[in-house]
Structure formats: C-alpha cells, structure tokens
Write a protein that holds these residues in place. Sequence first.
Motif, PDB file in Angstrom:
ATOM      1  N   HIS A  32      -4.835  -1.058  -2.334  1.00 26.73           N
ATOM      2  CA  HIS A  32      -5.383  -2.269  -1.732  1.00 26.73           C
ATOM      3  C   HIS A  32      -4.329  -3.195  -1.146  1.00 26.73           C
ATOM      4  O   HIS A  32      -4.660  -4.177  -0.497  1.00 26.73           O
ATOM      5  CB  HIS A  32      -6.225  -3.043  -2.748  1.00 26.73           C
ATOM      6  N   GLY A  75      -4.444   3.253  -9.567  1.00 21.17           N
ATOM      7  CA  GLY A  75      -5.389   2.229  -9.117  1.00 21.17           C
ATOM      8  C   GLY A  75      -5.734   2.383  -7.650  1.00 21.17           C
ATOM      9  O   GLY A  75      -5.281   3.299  -6.966  1.00 21.17           O
ATOM     10  N   PRO A  76      -6.527   1.439  -7.142  1.00 25.00           N
ATOM     11  CA  PRO A  76      -6.896   1.467  -5.722  1.00 25.00           C
ATOM     12  C   PRO A  76      -5.703   1.115  -4.836  1.00 25.00           C
ATOM     13  O   PRO A  76      -4.818   0.364  -5.240  1.00 25.00           O
ATOM     14  CB  PRO A  76      -7.996   0.402  -5.619  1.00 25.00           C
ATOM     15  N   ARG A 120       0.846  -1.209   0.000  1.00 22.81           N
ATOM     16  CA  ARG A 120       0.000   0.000   0.000  1.00 22.81           C
ATOM     17  C   ARG A 120       0.878   1.255   0.000  1.00 22.81           C
ATOM     18  O   ARG A 120       0.592   2.223  -0.705  1.00 22.81           O
ATOM     19  CB  ARG A 120      -0.944  -0.002   1.204  1.00 22.81           C
TER      20      ARG A 120
END
Length: 176
Positions: free
Chosen positions: A136, A133-134, A119
């Motif tokens: 995650h 992007g996320p 992360r």
Amino acid sequence: MTASVFTSTRRGRATALLAALALLAACVQPPRGDDVARGGRYAPPGAPADSCWSRYTTPAVIETVTRQVQIAPAQLDSNGKVLRPASFRTESSQQIVSPRREHWIEIPCPERMTPTFIRTLQRALGARGLYRGPIHGRMDHATRLAVQRYQAPLGVDSGTLTLASARKLGLVAVAG
C-alpha cells in the motif's frame, strides 16, 4: 458513588493523563551540542550536508548472576561423620554485559520515502519472506517490523530503513 466523588475522580484521571502526556513530551531528546542541525533534521558531526540520519539506542544487556556462598562449614566428629552440614546462602547480583549505546544510521532522506518507494520496499521484503502485508505504500507497523527483521542480521536492530539496507535491497543506487 456520589456525583461529586465521580466528577472528582474523572477530573483527577484527566489531570493525571495530562501530566503523563507532558512527561512523555519531555522525553523527546533535544539535539546534543555536537549534533549538526539541517532543515529540522540532525546528523552526527562531519556528516555530508546532503545526507539524512537517524539515531537509535540499543538497550543495555544486564545479566543476573546467582551464586551459593558458604556461611558455615560442615561440622564433623573425630570419625569424619557429618554432625551438621555446611550452610549456604544465595547471593544474586546484576552485571552489565553490554552498556546502552546510541548509534547514528544514515537513512534515505524523507523526500525519497514516497509511496512508490515504500511499495517497492514492501515488495522487496515480501520477496525475501519478511513482509506479508498489503502493498500500500505506507510505512506502517508491519513494514517497520519487516525492515527490522531484514536489518537485525546486518547488525542494525531498528525498524528505520538504513541507506545501506536500501542499497543492499537494490532500492537506492550504490554510491560511486
């Protein structure tokens, strides 16, 4: 198509798929004799025991060269007038500009690649406009592409995070 032909075709495709998978498994390169084995991981000779490594291959760069070769000269009359122009043929050949090379890169060890670490990596790449992007904590395709975009200007065209890149991003302490 009759049922027996259909079944035979499906069986043939399944056999071909299994053969292809077996060939793919055979493509995994076993360690070479000069590689050092440590706990299921491999490293170049002389690598410190507590380090982790990955190997990646840069493909050969091949250039196609095309040239015109004269096969018959022009025929001229006594006044210099062209009776028949010269004739040429085209020849093409390929030349290796840069050979295929294998490179060892030191990487953060797998135990360090936690979801929290990934992360943080995603946020660091996002702050540099390389990852959108996320956040995650999974090393997915988008994260690997962002890592590759970050490392390519540094001379490493790989989606595997190098220890040097992790240090440069501020994710790993610089060795003292």
